[in-house]
Design a protein around this motif. Sequence first.
Motif, PDB file in Angstrom:
ATOM      1  N   CYS A  62      51.662 100.226  21.360  1.00 48.25           N
ATOM      2  CA  CYS A  62      50.788  99.523  20.431  1.00 48.25           C
ATOM      3  C   CYS A  62      51.254  97.997  19.855  1.00 48.25           C
ATOM      4  N   ARG A  63      52.698  98.096  20.218  1.00 45.49           N
ATOM      5  CA  ARG A  63      53.424  96.893  19.633  1.00 45.49           C
ATOM      6  C   ARG A  63      53.580  95.668  20.968  1.00 45.49           C
ATOM      7  N   CYS A  64      52.813  96.036  21.930  1.00 48.86           N
ATOM      8  CA  CYS A  64      53.215  95.139  23.102  1.00 48.86           C
ATOM      9  C   CYS A  64      52.040  93.904  22.967  1.00 48.86           C
ATOM     10  N   ASP A  65      51.401  93.883  22.137  1.00 49.84           N
ATOM     11  CA  ASP A  65      50.500  92.626  21.983  1.00 49.84           C
ATOM     12  C   ASP A  65      51.422  91.458  21.495  1.00 49.84           C
ATOM     13  N   LYS A  66      52.414  91.950  20.735  1.00 53.89           N
ATOM     14  CA  LYS A  66      53.671  90.910  20.291  1.00 53.89           C
ATOM     15  C   LYS A  66      54.664  90.565  21.410  1.00 53.89           C
ATOM     16  N   ASP A  67      54.822  89.408  21.746  1.00 53.11           N
ATOM     17  CA  ASP A  67      55.835  89.269  22.839  1.00 53.11           C
ATOM     18  C   ASP A  67      57.059  88.792  22.158  1.00 53.11           C
ATOM     19  N   CYS A  77      70.186  87.712  13.418  1.00 48.86           N
ATOM     20  CA  CYS A  77      71.298  88.545  13.592  1.00 48.86           C
ATOM     21  C   CYS A  77      71.270  89.229  12.233  1.00 48.86           C
ATOM     22  N   LEU A  78      71.063  90.565  12.463  1.00 51.99           N
ATOM     23  CA  LEU A  78      71.218  91.558  11.206  1.00 51.99           C
ATOM     24  C   LEU A  78      72.230  92.680  11.263  1.00 51.99           C
ATOM     25  N   PRO A  79      72.658  93.146  10.207  1.00 60.57           N
ATOM     26  CA  PRO A  79      73.523  94.327  10.607  1.00 60.57           C
ATOM     27  C   PRO A  79      72.828  95.633  11.000  1.00 60.57           C
ATOM     28  N   ASN A  80      73.529  96.500  11.591  1.00 62.71           N
ATOM     29  CA  ASN A  80      72.842  97.754  12.071  1.00 62.71           C
ATOM     30  C   ASN A  80      72.749  98.638  11.016  1.00 62.71           C
ATOM     31  N   LEU A  81      71.554  98.684  10.345  1.00 62.81           N
ATOM     32  CA  LEU A  81      71.532  99.362   8.994  1.00 62.81           C
ATOM     33  C   LEU A  81      71.622 101.082   9.183  1.00 62.81           C
ATOM     34  N   THR A  82      71.482 101.371  10.432  1.00 61.70           N
ATOM     35  CA  THR A  82      71.493 102.810  10.733  1.00 61.70           C
ATOM     36  C   THR A  82      73.390 103.355  10.352  1.00 61.70           C
ATOM     37  N   ARG A  83      73.902 102.193  10.085  1.00 66.01           N
ATOM     38  CA  ARG A  83      75.352 102.428   9.862  1.00 66.01           C
ATOM     39  C   ARG A  83      75.495 102.066   8.160  1.00 66.01           C
ATOM     40  N   ILE A  98      68.567 108.050   7.409  1.00 66.38           N
ATOM     41  CA  ILE A  98      67.043 108.195   7.161  1.00 66.38           C
ATOM     42  C   ILE A  98      66.400 107.253   6.818  1.00 66.38           C
ATOM     43  N   GLU A  99      65.540 106.956   7.686  1.00 69.99           N
ATOM     44  CA  GLU A  99      64.605 105.676   7.277  1.00 69.99           C
ATOM     45  C   GLU A  99      63.159 106.088   6.881  1.00 69.99           C
ATOM     46  N   ILE A 100      62.792 105.575   5.731  1.00 68.78           N
ATOM     47  CA  ILE A 100      61.462 106.179   5.045  1.00 68.78           C
ATOM     48  C   ILE A 100      60.699 104.708   4.668  1.00 68.78           C
ATOM     49  N   LEU A 171      58.659 108.259   8.609  1.00 73.41           N
ATOM     50  CA  LEU A 171      60.100 108.752   8.509  1.00 73.41           C
ATOM     51  C   LEU A 171      60.829 108.763   9.745  1.00 73.41           C
ATOM     52  N   LYS A 172      61.901 108.426   9.960  1.00 74.29           N
ATOM     53  CA  LYS A 172      62.504 108.404  11.056  1.00 74.29           C
ATOM     54  C   LYS A 172      64.155 108.841  10.815  1.00 74.29           C
ATOM     55  N   ILE A 173      64.773 109.741  11.709  1.00 74.56           N
ATOM     56  CA  ILE A 173      66.241 110.076  11.473  1.00 74.56           C
ATOM     57  C   ILE A 173      67.002 109.785  12.420  1.00 74.56           C
ATOM     58  N   PHE A 174      68.145 109.260  12.144  1.00 74.27           N
ATOM     59  CA  PHE A 174      68.914 108.613  13.181  1.00 74.27           C
ATOM     60  C   PHE A 174      70.441 109.204  13.019  1.00 74.27           C
ATOM     61  N   LYS A 175      70.845 109.570  14.262  1.00 74.05           N
ATOM     62  CA  LYS A 175      72.099 110.297  14.043  1.00 74.05           C
ATOM     63  C   LYS A 175      73.195 109.518  15.177  1.00 74.05           C
ATOM     64  N   ILE A 368      62.985 101.906   3.552  1.00 72.55           N
ATOM     65  CA  ILE A 368      64.307 102.155   2.885  1.00 72.55           C
ATOM     66  C   ILE A 368      65.206 102.911   4.021  1.00 72.55           C
ATOM     67  N   MET A 369      66.492 102.421   4.104  1.00 72.94           N
ATOM     68  CA  MET A 369      67.262 102.983   5.113  1.00 72.94           C
ATOM     69  C   MET A 369      68.510 103.643   4.051  1.00 72.94           C
ATOM     70  N   ILE A 370      68.732 105.160   4.498  1.00 77.99           N
ATOM     71  CA  ILE A 370      69.706 105.670   3.861  1.00 77.99           C
ATOM     72  C   ILE A 370      70.998 106.090   4.729  1.00 77.99           C
ATOM     73  N   VAL A 400      67.261  97.801   2.344  1.00 78.27           N
ATOM     74  CA  VAL A 400      65.821  97.678   2.355  1.00 78.27           C
ATOM     75  C   VAL A 400      65.498  96.748   3.925  1.00 78.27           C
ATOM     76  N   LEU A 401      64.532  97.523   4.771  1.00 76.62           N
ATOM     77  CA  LEU A 401      64.301  96.666   5.927  1.00 76.62           C
ATOM     78  C   LEU A 401      62.887  96.195   5.940  1.00 76.62           C
ATOM     79  N   ASP A 402      62.702  95.147   6.914  1.00 75.37           N
ATOM     80  CA  ASP A 402      61.386  94.541   7.032  1.00 75.37           C
ATOM     81  C   ASP A 402      60.910  93.842   5.923  1.00 75.37           C
ATOM     82  N   LEU A 403      61.654  92.825   5.256  1.00 76.84           N
ATOM     83  CA  LEU A 403      61.112  92.409   4.050  1.00 76.84           C
ATOM     84  C   LEU A 403      60.576  90.825   4.496  1.00 76.84           C
TER      85      LEU A 403
END
Length: 454
Positions: A62-67, A77-83, A98-100, A171-175, A368-370, A400-403
């Motif tokens: 569904c995102r592939c309409d954007k190139d 360049c953004l920091p890796n917010l899962t860290r 945890i991304e909410i 919600l997404k969870i990353f390890k 929000i990324m925790i 906070v992401l996607d601002l």
Amino acid sequence: DSRSLSKSEEILHHLQNIVDFGKHVMKQFFGENYVHHGEIIQLPLDFVRQLCLKIQPERPECRCDKDMDTLSGYAMCLPNLTRLQTFRFAEHRPILCIEIKPKCGFIPFSSHVSQEIKHKVCRYCMHQHLKVANGKWKRPSKYCPLDLFSGNKQRMHFALKSLLQEAQNNLKIFKNGELIYGCKDDQDCVSDWNELARHLKPFFFPSNGLVSGPHCTRTIVKELIHVITMALLSSTDTCRAGHMKTVPLSQGRSYCEASAFNKELVRNGKHKLESSGLPRGCVLYKTLQAQMLDMLDIEGLYPLYSRVEQYLEEFPEERSTLQIDGPYNEAFYEKLLDLSLEDDGTVAFALTKVQQYRIAMTAKDCSIMIALSPCLQDECSEQRPVVLTSKSRFTFSVSVLDLDLKPYESIPHQYKLDGEIVNYYLKNVQAKEDPVMSNLFKENEDCTLVLHKV
Ligand SMILES: O=P(O)(O)O[C@@H]1[C@@H](OP(=O)(O)O)[C@H](OP(=O)(O)O)[C@H](O)[C@H](OP(=O)(O)O)[C@H]1OP(=O)(O)O
Ligand SMILES: Nc1ncnc2c1ncn2[C@@H]1O[C@H](COP(=O)(O)OP(=O)(O)OP(=O)(O)O)[C@@H](O)[C@H]1O
């Protein structure tokens, strides 16, 4: 050629706007630590092209309409917010993130709202029905943003449990930076709690003292919900707009009639939902304050947008003076602080409300990324926020992401969508849930017919 050069300049300008917006506007609302505005970098075109080919199969359909832009060579360049963002020392440690995406946490209080239902049921809960009907999701979620933003632990627990049951895109969870729970794309949702518990067990029960099975799964999920709640309520930052109160807390309803938590209470004969309020410095409070810059609701805002539009039709060259597409500098931020609701009929008033609405829209769609990392007792000093569970302790950071500021042009779409969401709900949900209402609805229809005949 000159065309691709000007296109590149356009992209650079756009990226510069995004960075400036984070730096000069969102940092003021959310605070220094929560916002990472990133920086613009230049990359070799060959690298960009290879990257584009590599990630293409991983992108949700569904995102592939954007190139992806492979021509300018500019990138953010953004920091890796899962860290963890704050403490370099823990980088080699296992990390849970945890991304909410909490969505809109208040019910409109504006007198411009034309349908009573909007004062009772929140937009997220109404939108769920339309999304399921449109096939965006298979099942409705029991998550209600008003429960999450209530600051009441019980309601927050219910909201987070509901997110864990139907993650959708909330919600997404990353390890260790890898997605272990949530939706990769709209078709592919992982919601196996046993599998999740298997991933989480070393974090929460490091010495392996817990047997596996349904009890173990439940215990781990409970601990997870506890750490998320504590991180969401922790006050790890201060900011300039901290003193700014967009709305008195008494205004607007603090619960949503459609929330499953609320319905359960009513069924048990209790009618008063508790909202404990949010600590001022916490990320939820900051997010809600920014969301509440939408003070007029889209129904009150749309005529003001039309006023700006009309003016621009007459004086198109004024678009840049009005700073509609930036620059997002200090002057832009200052204008946002005027919360007056007295319409003096000017374009200036209309524009301020439009820009505030765009900020609110952005805050209603951010994530929000925790990030959490286990730490030992002697490593936890007073400067580092820590959350304790029954068998471990974590240090954490919240971002906070996607601002990116929502475009001015999306306002007519918002207006149309709002109408669609409410009409769908009134016609297909409320009427069916409440037979008395349903009959009234029918009688009204008959009545209208009779009146027409006369
Ligand atoms: O309008 P909404 O509430 O459906 O929000 C859209 C999101 O849908 P959601 O309801 O969260 O599933 C939508 O999320 P998905 O792409 O569907 O995951 C986008 O975030 C969209 O933003 P943009 O137009 O891509 O900048 C969001 O649009 P905006 O309203 O923020 O412009
Ligand atoms: N800095 C980051 N660190 C870690 N994960 C990130 C970061 N930025 C984005 N992500 C992950 O990527 C997902 C998509 O991010 P985002 O919506 O910002 O992408 P996008 O480039 O705007 O895509 P689109 O243009 O399709 O909206 C986020 O939900 C998050 O899971």
